[in-house]
Design an enzyme around this catalytic site. Structure first.
Site, PDB file in Angstrom:
ATOM      1  N   SER A   1     -34.583 -95.972 140.539  1.00 52.02           N
ATOM      2  CA  SER A   1     -34.331 -96.977 141.938  1.00 52.02           C
ATOM      3  C   SER A   1     -35.602 -97.010 142.707  1.00 52.02           C
ATOM      4  O   SER A   1     -36.441 -96.075 143.169  1.00 52.02           O
ATOM      5  CB  SER A   1     -33.301 -96.225 142.815  1.00 52.02           C
ATOM      6  OG  SER A   1     -32.936 -96.848 143.948  1.00 52.02           O
ATOM      7  N   SER A   2     -35.868 -98.142 143.510  1.00 56.70           N
ATOM      8  CA  SER A   2     -37.132 -98.513 144.192  1.00 56.70           C
ATOM      9  C   SER A   2     -36.685 -97.870 145.465  1.00 56.70           C
ATOM     10  O   SER A   2     -35.704 -98.295 145.966  1.00 56.70           O
ATOM     11  CB  SER A   2     -37.186 -99.849 144.138  1.00 56.70           C
ATOM     12  OG  SER A   2     -37.259-100.531 143.021  1.00 56.70           O
TER      13      SER A   2
ATOM     14  N   THR B   1     -35.685-104.934 140.143  1.00 56.82           N
ATOM     15  CA  THR B   1     -37.043-104.415 139.641  1.00 56.82           C
ATOM     16  C   THR B   1     -37.310-105.228 138.163  1.00 56.82           C
ATOM     17  O   THR B   1     -38.329-105.662 137.981  1.00 56.82           O
ATOM     18  CB  THR B   1     -37.424-103.153 139.785  1.00 56.82           C
ATOM     19  OG1 THR B   1     -36.860-102.697 141.095  1.00 56.82           O
ATOM     20  CG2 THR B   1     -38.527-102.773 139.329  1.00 56.82           C
TER      21      THR B   1
ATOM     22  N   SER C   1     -28.404-101.488 144.481  1.00 56.32           N
ATOM     23  CA  SER C   1     -29.297-100.523 144.062  1.00 56.32           C
ATOM     24  C   SER C   1     -28.606-100.633 142.293  1.00 56.32           C
ATOM     25  O   SER C   1     -27.598-100.269 142.376  1.00 56.32           O
ATOM     26  CB  SER C   1     -29.182 -99.072 144.516  1.00 56.32           C
ATOM     27  OG  SER C   1     -29.943 -98.376 143.740  1.00 56.32           O
ATOM     28  N   GLY C   2     -29.609-100.518 141.602  1.00 61.59           N
ATOM     29  CA  GLY C   2     -29.254-100.671 140.111  1.00 61.59           C
ATOM     30  C   GLY C   2     -28.711-102.007 139.394  1.00 61.59           C
ATOM     31  O   GLY C   2     -28.367-102.173 138.305  1.00 61.59           O
TER      32      GLY C   2
ATOM     33  N   ASN D   1     -28.877 -95.319 140.401  1.00 64.36           N
ATOM     34  CA  ASN D   1     -30.006 -95.967 139.398  1.00 64.36           C
ATOM     35  C   ASN D   1     -30.952 -94.765 139.035  1.00 64.36           C
ATOM     36  O   ASN D   1     -31.628 -93.876 139.933  1.00 64.36           O
ATOM     37  CB  ASN D   1     -30.649 -97.140 140.304  1.00 64.36           C
ATOM     38  CG  ASN D   1     -31.758 -97.973 139.503  1.00 64.36           C
ATOM     39  OD1 ASN D   1     -32.075 -97.321 138.079  1.00 64.36           O
ATOM     40  ND2 ASN D   1     -32.310 -98.643 139.942  1.00 64.36           N
TER      41      ASN D   1
ATOM     42  N   GLY E   1     -31.257-103.364 148.094  1.00 62.36           N
ATOM     43  CA  GLY E   1     -29.846-104.059 148.011  1.00 62.36           C
ATOM     44  C   GLY E   1     -29.186-103.438 149.003  1.00 62.36           C
ATOM     45  O   GLY E   1     -29.399-102.181 149.386  1.00 62.36           O
TER      46      GLY E   1
ATOM     47  N   GLU F   1     -26.375-101.093 150.635  1.00 64.02           N
ATOM     48  CA  GLU F   1     -26.177 -99.684 150.195  1.00 64.02           C
ATOM     49  C   GLU F   1     -25.278 -98.951 151.062  1.00 64.02           C
ATOM     50  O   GLU F   1     -25.123 -99.090 152.089  1.00 64.02           O
ATOM     51  CB  GLU F   1     -27.466 -98.775 150.317  1.00 64.02           C
ATOM     52  CG  GLU F   1     -27.844 -97.868 149.147  1.00 64.02           C
ATOM     53  CD  GLU F   1     -29.232 -97.229 148.984  1.00 64.02           C
ATOM     54  OE1 GLU F   1     -30.071 -97.597 148.351  1.00 64.02           O
ATOM     55  OE2 GLU F   1     -29.512 -96.537 150.199  1.00 64.02           O
TER      56      GLU F   1
HETATM   57  N1  LIG Z   1     -32.103-107.343 132.139  1.00 62.18           N
HETATM   58  C1  LIG Z   1     -31.911-106.168 131.826  1.00 62.18           C
HETATM   59  N2  LIG Z   1     -31.948-105.945 130.658  1.00 62.18           N
HETATM   60  C2  LIG Z   1     -31.601-104.578 130.207  1.00 62.18           C
HETATM   61  N3  LIG Z   1     -31.418-103.574 131.197  1.00 62.18           N
HETATM   62  C3  LIG Z   1     -31.677-103.884 132.486  1.00 62.18           C
HETATM   63  C4  LIG Z   1     -31.883-105.244 133.005  1.00 62.18           C
HETATM   64  N4  LIG Z   1     -31.785-105.159 134.100  1.00 62.18           N
HETATM   65  C5  LIG Z   1     -31.492-103.904 134.612  1.00 62.18           C
HETATM   66  N5  LIG Z   1     -31.461-103.186 133.578  1.00 62.18           N
HETATM   67  C6  LIG Z   1     -31.057-101.678 133.555  1.00 62.18           C
HETATM   68  O1  LIG Z   1     -30.688-101.369 134.797  1.00 62.18           O
HETATM   69  C7  LIG Z   1     -31.547-100.317 135.408  1.00 62.18           C
HETATM   70  C8  LIG Z   1     -31.709-100.786 136.996  1.00 62.18           C
HETATM   71  O2  LIG Z   1     -32.313-101.841 137.036  1.00 62.18           O
HETATM   72  P1  LIG Z   1     -33.584-102.010 138.470  1.00 62.18           P
HETATM   73  O3  LIG Z   1     -34.122-100.790 138.370  1.00 62.18           O
HETATM   74  O4  LIG Z   1     -34.198-103.147 138.097  1.00 62.18           O
HETATM   75  O5  LIG Z   1     -32.449-101.918 139.520  1.00 62.18           O
HETATM   76  P2  LIG Z   1     -32.697-102.333 140.873  1.00 62.18           P
HETATM   77  O6  LIG Z   1     -32.092-103.411 141.394  1.00 62.18           O
HETATM   78  O7  LIG Z   1     -34.295-102.619 141.034  1.00 62.18           O
HETATM   79  O8  LIG Z   1     -32.230-101.130 141.837  1.00 62.18           O
HETATM   80  P3  LIG Z   1     -32.854-100.648 142.956  1.00 62.18           P
HETATM   81  O9  LIG Z   1     -32.517-101.173 144.147  1.00 62.18           O
HETATM   82  O10 LIG Z   1     -32.242 -98.934 142.957  1.00 62.18           O
HETATM   83  O11 LIG Z   1     -34.414-100.569 142.901  1.00 62.18           O
HETATM   84  C9  LIG Z   1     -32.812-100.561 134.638  1.00 62.18           C
HETATM   85  O12 LIG Z   1     -33.633 -99.133 134.309  1.00 62.18           O
HETATM   86  C10 LIG Z   1     -32.587-100.745 133.300  1.00 62.18           C
HETATM   87  O13 LIG Z   1     -32.157 -99.745 132.720  1.00 62.18           O
HETATM   88 MG   LIG Z   2     -35.706-101.361 142.068  1.00 66.09          MG
END
Ligand SMILES: Nc1ncnc2c1ncn2[C@@H]1O[C@H](COP(=O)(O)OP(=O)(O)OP(=O)(O)O)[C@@H](O)[C@H]1O
Ligand SMILES: [Mg+2]
Length: 1048
Positions: A177-178, A129, A124-125, A174, A406, A408
């Site tokens: 977070s999705s 996404t 997560s994070g 996050n 992911g 957790e």
């Molecule tokens: N390529 C990137 N460039 C800039 N910031 C990023 C990038 N990837 C992620 N982030 C930052 O990290 C935060 C978390 O990313 P994201 O929501 O994609 O995580 P996730 O893997 O989908 O987590 P979860 O499993 O909780 O959904 C985003 O809100 C953003 O601020």
């Molecule tokens: Mg996500």
């Protein structure tokens, strides 16, 4: 060429981009972990990540797997220009990027016409996404699109904010977070344009609706509605803007987050609704449901004295009644009572306080969960491939994007974490199956020897969880269904009994002393492939059961809210079959997902979060090592390096690189393996650099491939030239053939026409000749049809000939001989022509000449063929006068007065008696002539009185003017006048004309008789001699000898 456009470096030296890329690959760590010196060392791996992370190089490859580090800051690497940079460029040519992976997948889909999927994993994070959004954006921007597809690209992108509002929440790890798993298919047509999309959602974390951990929030949509909703809307929904008012929003004690603007996001979501075809009405009823959940959370219960539960808050119920269109009292009843069916009998039993609370929460979760599913369905309708495209079969290939939660590990892990981590186990298993195992298997089937790589096969853990009858999920289901007293602890005990000896399962009771100290009694521990996780069994049964009291379902079925009616179908109440438990449902959906993914060509994005505090630039080594481990990256790398970095089927390899070898270019006709072997020999591959399998070539190091790619790039201009030449040749030949054909057609038409004309001409000529000959035969007949042509022709020919040979003057007597039929006409014409010539001549002569001619004509009439000297006189012009003005005496002129002298000439007058010669001037006026002796007029001769004029036929100059004889006096006096003049013709002619006596001129062939006086006659005799002599003869005759003239 794109390739060359990027060639010129700062120094102006031309270098290939690929060389740059190769150098760059070595500059900051390595761009591909496969190139690591010590590929077995985790430390080296992490060091490479660190070095690149420090330079903001967040992407690195392990072969074709993309490792992505979350930078936690905006990087300037996602612009449109960057997208263009990665478009159509080979994977290894350019620095690693999510766009390179997207492009590669897209091209693989197009060239190999095989479905693809991109699996994005990470905790997560870590940025899953975000990565999936970048991929979608890349396709939306770079793929070819038609009008309707433009909007499709928008819809694909705009589905995200809506799904995120309803499915994402701020968590401890996050801010966005999705809280659900998402698999999205993007469908492309045969031209590579996106034509549709489809989303499958997995296990929404519904418990968040009713409870949030400290520092976390409920789903974004609640806060967005309260913060951004228009006043009117808030009022209609009976809401208060303060989130703290609502029980379901206060648990985490975190109503606002600095990184999130709920107000702006609300606007984005509202806009997105319109893009993805939500009607105003649908949005309204959707928001009614969201507001209802808040009201439901505020519904409070009280306990009566005899233990019964009742609702203490009326207002929320009234709001629910209004917003959901349900019967308030039925709802109250359903929230405080349970309806049971036993032996076909319905029984109502009251709920105690806790039961009522959990019934309320269950209702909130069910409503939210089902509404979310409806939302996904609705978005799918908007993304669905248009019917006509679907029918035409043009929607051919698919790229799937999996963005799923992911692994957790929380402080307190519950049923949700259990499911999430199980999902990650399954994905890891898939990864193993698709990469590690399939890699080994591939080597085996290809007959390549290699050192086996030891890797942890997590099948044992998957079986532990999902095995039928023996796995944790089966035991959990059984425990839920088991009659009698049951609780979460009894479930734990059953687990201990059944799985006690499993190496990956531990409980407090089963654990050794050290572990026991850090485990609670209500926990079980699973030794996941990624690490150990303790799960608290509290709530497992309820969450798995996920059941809603039947009477609550009934109330919802009767709702007037259209979405709810759809989510709670009536059939469900009467359906006796027990619905599947939550964990089983999840397990089945994962099975399906696995099937979907197995049918596609996978690509991987492995996301890593650098730290837990969402800070840019902070590299938390422990955290990262942990992720590297559970993502299986080291194993992945080992397999890559132990084996071969690159492999391709012979035909694909040969197809791509055949231009590099003269024997294989343009086509190789022998066995494929021999072709590849010839090609690599030509490229001087060393034996240790590659191996030939049964159907594939394996190249050990990427560097070998880079060199081959470089060579291909360098060769491309030559290939292009060859193709261009062939194409141009083909085009020109086709053009030439077209023109040649056209020329032949024109020629044949032209020749045909010419031949037809010639034939017609010949036919005409033959007819003509025939008619001519016939006419000739009948030429003597009357004009008739047989001879008309001939006669016409002869006539025409004569006339044409005549027109060219007409006499030019009156003296020319030539005239063409006419044909018999034109003799008469010819005569007419000749006469007419003569008249014409004469008329023309006459018109052209001058008055003096006319006078001359008149006189000459008169002279000819008088003298021609009569007088010897006449022919000599013809060419001599008659003068106006033989005397000059001053030769005539003035006195004579005065005497004549108004009678002007018209002509004067010197003459010799012979006396009538003695013929004595006397010089005199003879002057002619208009009415008379006078003989002048110097100053004296000797004799006046009136023209009227003149009886005649006589001359001889010889060449003398004698003239006799016969005077009248009636007047006796005059006769007695004068008699006729005998003159000699050198210009006898001229004088006689003029005198005859002036006196109008031409008919009275007598040219005497013998002697001339003249009157001397009183009736006496004299004679002049003429003889021919050598010269002129005038003498008196014997008998008183005047004897004139005229000189001989040679007239011939
Ligand atoms: N390529 C990137 N460039 C800039 N910031 C990023 C990038 N990837 C992620 N982030 C930052 O990290 C935060 C978390 O990313 P994201 O929501 O994609 O995580 P996730 O893997 O989908 O987590 P979860 O499993 O909780 O959904 C985003 O809100 C953003 O601020
Ligand atoms: Mg996500």
């Amino acid at each position: 060429m794109r390739y060359q456009a990027r060639e010129v470096d700062i120094d102006g030296r031309v270098r290939l981009v690929m060389e740059n890329a190769l150098t760059a690959r070595d500059r900051v760590g390595v761009q591909d972990f496969v190139l690591l010196e010590n590929y077995n060392s985790e430390a080296a791996f992490i060091e490479n990540l660190r070095r690149r992370f420090r330079e903001n190089l967040i992407y690195t490859y392990i072969g074709s797997v993309l490792v992505s580090m979350n930078p936690y800051k905006e990087l300037e690497i996602y612009s449109k220009a960057q997208m263009e940079r990665y478009r159509g460029v080979s994977f290894y040519e350019i620095s690693p990027h999510i766009y390179a992976l997207s492009d590669n997948t897209y091209r693989a889909m197009r060239t190999e016409r095989k479905d693809q999927c991109i699996l994005i994993s990470g905790e997560s994070g870590a940025g899953k996404t975000e990565a999936s959004k970048k991929i979608l954006l890349y396709y939306a921007v770079t793929c070819p699109a038609k009008d309707h597809m433009d909007t499709l690209g928008d819809r694909l992108l705009q589905s995200n904010p809506v799904l995120e509002a309803f499915g994402n929440a701020k968590t401890f790890r996050n801010d966005n977070s999705s809280r659900f798993g998402k698999y999205m298919d993007v469908q492309f047509d045969f031209k590579g344009a996106p034509v549709g999309g489809h989303i499958v959602n997995y296990l929404l974390e519904k418990s968040r609706v009713v409870h949030q951990n400290h520092g976390e929030r409920n789903f974004h949509v609640f806060y967005q509605l309260l913060e951004g909703g228009e006043d009117e809307l808030i009022k209609r929904l009976n809401l208060d803007r303060n989130p703290q008012t609502y029980n379901y929003l206060v648990k985490g004690n975190c109503p606002r987050v600095s990184s999130i603007s709920d107000k702006n996001n609300w606007k984005t979501v509202k806009n997105a609704f319109s893009v993805i075809d939500f009607t105003e009405d649908e949005v309204q009823i959707l928001l009614d449901i969201i507001a209802s959940i808040l009201h439901l959370g505020n519904t409070q219960f009280g306990e009566g004295e005899d233990g019964e539960t009742h609702i203490t808050t009326e207002e929320p119920i009234m709001s629910l009644e209004k917003l959901l269109g349900v019967d308030g009292s039925a709802l109250k009843e359903a929230l405080t009572h349970r309806k049971l069916t036993a032996k076909d009998e319905e029984m109502i039993s009251p709920l105690n306080f806790e039961q009522a609370m959990s019934a309320r929460d269950a209702l909130a979760k069910a409503v939210y969960g089902r509404t979310f599913t409806w939302l996904v369905e609705k978005i799918n309708q908007s993304l669905a491939v248009k019917e006509e495209i679907y029918q035409s079969g043009k929607a051919s290939t698919v790229i799937g994007l999996l963005d799923i939660y992911g692994f957790e590990v929380l402080q307190n892990n519950s049923f949700e974490q259990f499911c999430i981590n199980y999902c990650n186990e399954k994905l890891q298993q898939l990864f193993i199956e698709l990469t590690l195992r399939s890699e080994q298997e591939e080597y085996e089937t290809e007959g390549i020897t290699w050192e086996p790589v030891t890797y942890f096969d997590n099948k044992i853990i998957c079986d532990l969880i999902e095995e039928k009858h023996k796995g944790i999920i089966s035991i959990l289901d059984e425990e839920c269904l088991r009659p009698g007293e049951r609780c979460d602890i009894s479930f734990l005990e059953t687990l201990e009994d059944s799985l006690g000896c499993h190496p990956h399962f531990v409980t407090h009771k089963l654990a050794n002393g050290k572990t026991r100290r850090i485990m609670n009694r209500d926990e079980f521990r699973l030794l996941h492939y990624a690490g150990e996780v303790n799960y608290n069994v509290d709530g497992f049964l309820d969450k798995n059961n996920d059941s809603l009291n039947r009477n609550l379902k009934e109330v919802m079925c009767q709702s007037e809210n259209k979405i709810l009616r759809h989510c709670f179908p009536r059939e469900e109440i009467f359906d006796q079959k027990r619905p599947e438990m939550a964990a089983t449902q999840f397990k089945n959906s994962l099975m399906k997902l696995k099937e979907i993914l197995m049918s596609k060509e996978p690509s991987y994005v492995r996301c890593i979060k650098p730290n837990d505090c969402k800070q840019p630039g902070k590299f938390d080594e422990v955290l990262i090592r942990h992720q590297v481990k559970y993502l299986g990256l080291m194993e992945n790398l080992r397999v890559r390096r132990a084996g071969f970095a690159y492999r391709r089927r012979f035909e694909a390899f040969l197809q791509r690189y055949k231009p590099l070898c003269p024997e294989t270019w343009p086509n190789w006709h022998g066995p494929l393996a021999d072709g590849v072997s010839t090609l690599v020999n030509h490229l001087s591959y060393k034996p240790e650099e590659y191996k030939l399998g049964r159907s594939k070539i394996f190249i050990r190091l990427p560097k070998t491939l880079f060199n081959t790619e470089d060579a291909l790039e360098a060769k491309k201009p030559e290939i292009v030239l060859t193709l261009q030449t062939s194409w141009r040749g083909y085009r020109e030949r086709a053009k030439y053939k077209r023109i040649r054909h056209a020329v032949i057609v024109i020629q044949s038409f032209w020749r045909g026409m010419k031949a037809r004309r010639r034939a017609a001409r010949r036919r005409g000529a033959a007819n003509l000749i025939r008619r001519f000959i016939k006419g000739f035969i009948y030429r003597h007949n009357d004009y008739c049809s047989e001879n008309e042509y001939f006669i016409d022709h002869v006539r025409r020919s004569f006339l044409m000939k005549l027109s060219k040979h007409l006499p030019k003057n009156v003296l020319d007597k030539n005239w063409p001989t006419p044909p018999p039929s034109l003799e008469e006409a010819s005569e007419h014409l000749q006469r007419l022509h003569l008249c014409n010539m004469v008329t023309k001549y006459c018109r052209s002569i001058q008055p003096e000449w006319k006078k001359q001619m008149t006189q000459k004509v008169a002279a000819s009439e008088i003298f021609m063929d009569r007088k010897d000297s006449y022919p000599m006189s013809v060419p001599r012009l008659f003068l106006d006068s033989r005397l000059e003005r001053e030769q005539i005496n003035l006195k004579v002129v005065q005497t004549l007065g108004t009678d002007k002298v018209q002509y004067g000439v010197n003459v010799v007058k012979y006396d009538r008696r003695g013929f004595k010669p006397r010089p005199r001037q003879l002057l002619l006026t208009n009415t008379f002539a006078v003989l002048v002796d110097r100053t004296k007029i000797k004799q006046k001769i009136d023209y009227n009185a003149l009886r005649g004029i006589s001359v001889s036929a010889l060449s003398d100059g004698m003239i006799v003017l016969h005077m009248p004889n009636e007047d006796k006096r005059q006769k007695a006096k004068k008699g006729d006048v005998v003159l000699h003049c050198s210009h006898v013709m001229e004088l006689v002619t003029k005198l005859a004309l002036m006196s109008n006596k031409t008919s009275c001129v007598n040219v005497s062939p013998g002697s001339i008789t003249f009157v001397i006086a009183r009736g006496r006659e004299g004679f002049i005799d003429f003889t021919r001699g050598s010269e002129l002599r005038v003498v008196k003869g014997k008998r008183g005759h005047l004897l004139v000898t005229a000189p001989n003239i040679n007239n011939t």
